[in-house]
Structures are given as structure tokens and as C-alpha cells.
Design an enzyme around this catalytic site. Structure first.
Site, short mmCIF file in Angstrom:
data_model
loop_
_atom_site.label_atom_id
_atom_site.label_comp_id
_atom_site.label_asym_id
_atom_site.label_seq_id
_atom_site.Cartn_x
_atom_site.Cartn_y
_atom_site.Cartn_z
N GLU A 47 0.84 -1.19 0.00
CA GLU A 47 0.00 0.00 0.00
C GLU A 47 0.88 1.25 0.00
OE1 GLU A 47 -3.62 1.68 2.85
OE2 GLU A 47 -2.01 0.47 3.73
N LYS A 132 -8.73 3.86 -2.42
CA LYS A 132 -9.24 3.28 -1.17
C LYS A 132 -10.55 3.95 -0.77
CE LYS A 132 -7.45 1.97 3.40
NZ LYS A 132 -6.28 2.06 4.31
N CYS A 166 -5.26 -2.55 2.42
CA CYS A 166 -5.19 -2.63 3.87
C CYS A 166 -6.54 -2.90 4.51
CB CYS A 166 -4.54 -1.36 4.41
SG CYS A 166 -3.83 -1.51 6.07
#
Length: 341
Positions: A47, A132, A166
Site C-alpha cells: 500500500e 481506497k 489494507c
């Protein structure tokens, strides 16, 4: 379906050259070459590998962290842009599929940064730009959330590939949305988190989440996590011994490859830099799905329905721009997933 892919996956566990974009992209290009030389056909990076994670959100108050936000913004990249072109060229040169996390500058505002995953095909094509959806906890001080338009599975030579960043791997509906699009290979991209609460074991948390998605979906997961370099410790902790101790906390990172039974295909790598390799045979996904296929026979679509709004959400839409107009929701028949386009 007689030719389900068999290939070598590579999970990169490494630290960026912290907040140095050019050097980090150069390091990524070198790691792509290294992994490809060892047979890697799918190479997954951590990430926001380019050019690092905003750890100050966890160790400073917002006023103290504000200058660091500006530094990260100036170090972030444009998508598309020259740094993306370098990564695309590396994927093309080595004929590999690459998933890599970057800090992406919003094109419309100096206050917008996205936590973005790029998926690049073996011909260098930029297949996916996933932002994200929900920054986790302290991350909300840095990143703006993405929209549902990037929640996609990409058809690649290594199979149907999806990716989440994540904490998104704890989002049951986001994961189901990928599985319901036929995902068989899942890229999970993480950062080392030594600044988590004292009772939080990041290595265990990554392993649990990865095993859960693999077992529930009967898919292979390639999980890549960053590490904490001495450079990062020096930059962020300085002479503060308590912070230095915190940043060097063990079991803050885990990378590896998990199979459709939820078990690691090979021994995961904890904390240290390196690349984990494993052979993936997607045919191994067939028999487990006979028992539990949560996007097929092991579900009740007359009882449960997932609606995904996959329309892009720009900050402004003009009535004179039909291409940017937001269409009203569309009703479809029950099924594993419903999308609006």
C-alpha cells in the site's frame, strides 16, 4: 475452463525510499526486474509504496502533522503521469502483471490525496486505478475516499484479479463485490503498522484477514506489506526514544501467498525485506467452491442482494456535459451483485 492459469506470484515486502518519489519508483522498477528474473508473473507491492505512508497521523496532533501533509502532497504522483509511465514500462519490459500502491494527487484540489492501487497489465496497459474507499482511523487526516467506480475485477493473463488496500480487506461488502465479479486472484496491499495500539499484532491481523478472504471466496490471495526502514525511523522519530522504540516494534509486517483453503502456500515473511514467491494453480479453486460458493449456490439471492453504485463521483457535474451527468439508479433482477452504470 480447461486452461485455468498456473503461474508464479511474487509478494514484495519492502520499504520505500521515504518521501523520495523518484528513488522509490526506481526501487520499484528494480524489484519488478528482480521478481521477474525469479519467474514472477504477478508482482504485488505494498500500500502507498510510492512514496510512503503518513505515520505522523498516528504520532502527532493535526497541527503538528500539517507540514508533513504538504510534504507528502508535493511527493505524491499524478495518475496518469511520468512516474506511472515508468512503472508501466517496467511491467511491459518484463511482461508481468503489477499491482502497486501510490499516493495520488487529486487533479482538482490541493487538499485531495488518494490512497490508490494501480493494476498494470503485462503489455504496460494501466488496467485499474482503485482509490481506497474509506481511509482507516488516523488516515482520514490525509486521504480522501474514493468511489465505487474502481471496485473492479480485471481480466489478466494470471486470471481474474481484484485488489484492495489494507483495512478494505475487512470490508465484507467490498470483498463480496469483487468475488461476485469472478475474482480468483486477490491482491491485498498493506503497510507496516508499528504505531498501532499495543495489543494489536499487525502480522496476525494481516494473516487473519488474508486467510478469511481466501477461505470464504475460495481464491488465492497475494498479500504485500511495507517495512519500516532505519531511514523512516530517523525521519519520523528523531531523538525521541519512545517513538524510536515504537517504530522498531516487531511483528508489524507480513507478506505472503494464501490458497483457497485459507492456508499459506509457503511460509510468510515477517518484518524483513524480501520477496515471497509461490506457485498458483487456479484449478485448485474449483473443488472447494463445490462446498461453499458464496457467490453461487451457497447463497440466497432472493433473500440477500448487494447493490453497488459504481458511478464516478466528480466534485461537480454540469448539465451541459452529458458524459459527466449522474444517471438515476437502475433496477435489475436479483443476483449476486447489481451495478449502476
Amino acid at each position: 475452463m480447461d486452461d485455468l492459469p498456473r503461474f508464479t506470484a511474487a509478494a514484495v515486502q519492502a520499504a520505500p525510499v521515504y518521501l523520495d518519489t523518484a528513488a522509490t519508483v526506481e526501487k520499484a522498477v528494480g524489484l519488478i526486474a528482480e521478481a521477474a528474473a525469479h519467474g514472477g508473473e504477478l508482482i504485488v507491492f505494498p500500500e502507498v509504496f510510492v512514496p510512503g505512508y503518513p505515520y505522523w497521523n498516528w504520532t502527532m496532533n493535526p497541527v503538528q502533522g500539517s507540514p508533513w501533509f504538504e510534504l507528502l502532497y508535493r511527493s505524491a504522483i499524478d495518475v496518469p503521469g511520468p512516474y506511472v509511465d515508468q512503472l508501466r514500462e517496467a511491467a511491459r519490459r518484463h511482461e508481468v502483471v503489477v499491482v502497486i500502491g501510490v499516493n495520488e494527487r487529486g487533479p482538482h484540489s490541493l487538499g485531495v490525496l488518494y490512497n490508490t492501487l494501480l493494476t498494470i497489465g503485462p503489455d504496460g496497459e494501466l488496467l485499474g486505478i482503485h482509490r481506497k474507499l474509506v481511509p482507516t482511523w488516523a488516515e482520514k487526516l490525509t486521504w480522501t475516499g474514493g468511489d465505487g467506480s474502481s471496485l473492479k475485477v480485471h481480466q489478466t493473463p494470471v486470471g481474474p484479479l481484484g485488489a484492495l488496500a489494507c483495512g478494505e480487506n475487512t470490508n465484507t461488502l467490498a470483498r463480496f463485490a469483487l468475488l461476485a465479479q469472478g475474482e480468483l486472484v486477490h491482491a491485498s496491499c498493506y503497510i507496516a503498522l508499528p504505531v498501532a495500539p499495543a495489543d494489536y499484532d499487525m502480522a496476525d491481523a494481516i494473516a487473519v484477514r488474508t486467510a478469511a478472504h481466501s477461505f470464504e471466496g475460495k481464491v488465492f490471495s497475494v498479500v504485500a506489506c511495507s517495512t519500516i526502514s532505519p531511514e523512516i525511523v530517523d525521519t519520523l522519530a528523531g531523538d525521541d526514544e519512545e517513538l524510536r522504540k515504537q517504530f522498531t516494534r516487531p511483528r508489524s509486517a507480513l507478506s505472503g501467498i494464501f490458497g483457497p483453503d485459507g492456508r499459506p502456500v509457503t511460509e510468510p515473511l515477517v518484518d524483513d525485506e524480501g520477496i515471497v514467491y509461490a506457485e498458483i494453480d487456479l484449478a485448485r479453486c474449483i473443488q472447494p467452491k463445490q462446498m461453499h460458493d458464496i457467490v453461487g449456490h451457497y447463497n440466497r439471492f432472493d433473500v440477500f442482494q448487494l447493490h453497488v453504485d459504481n458511478r464516478p463521483r466528480p466534485p461537480v457535474t454540469f448539465a451541459t456535459d452529458p458524459a459527466g451527468a449522474v444517471a438515476p439508479p437502475r433496477t435489475e433482477a436479483p443476483g449476486p451483485i447489481k451495478e449502476d452504470s
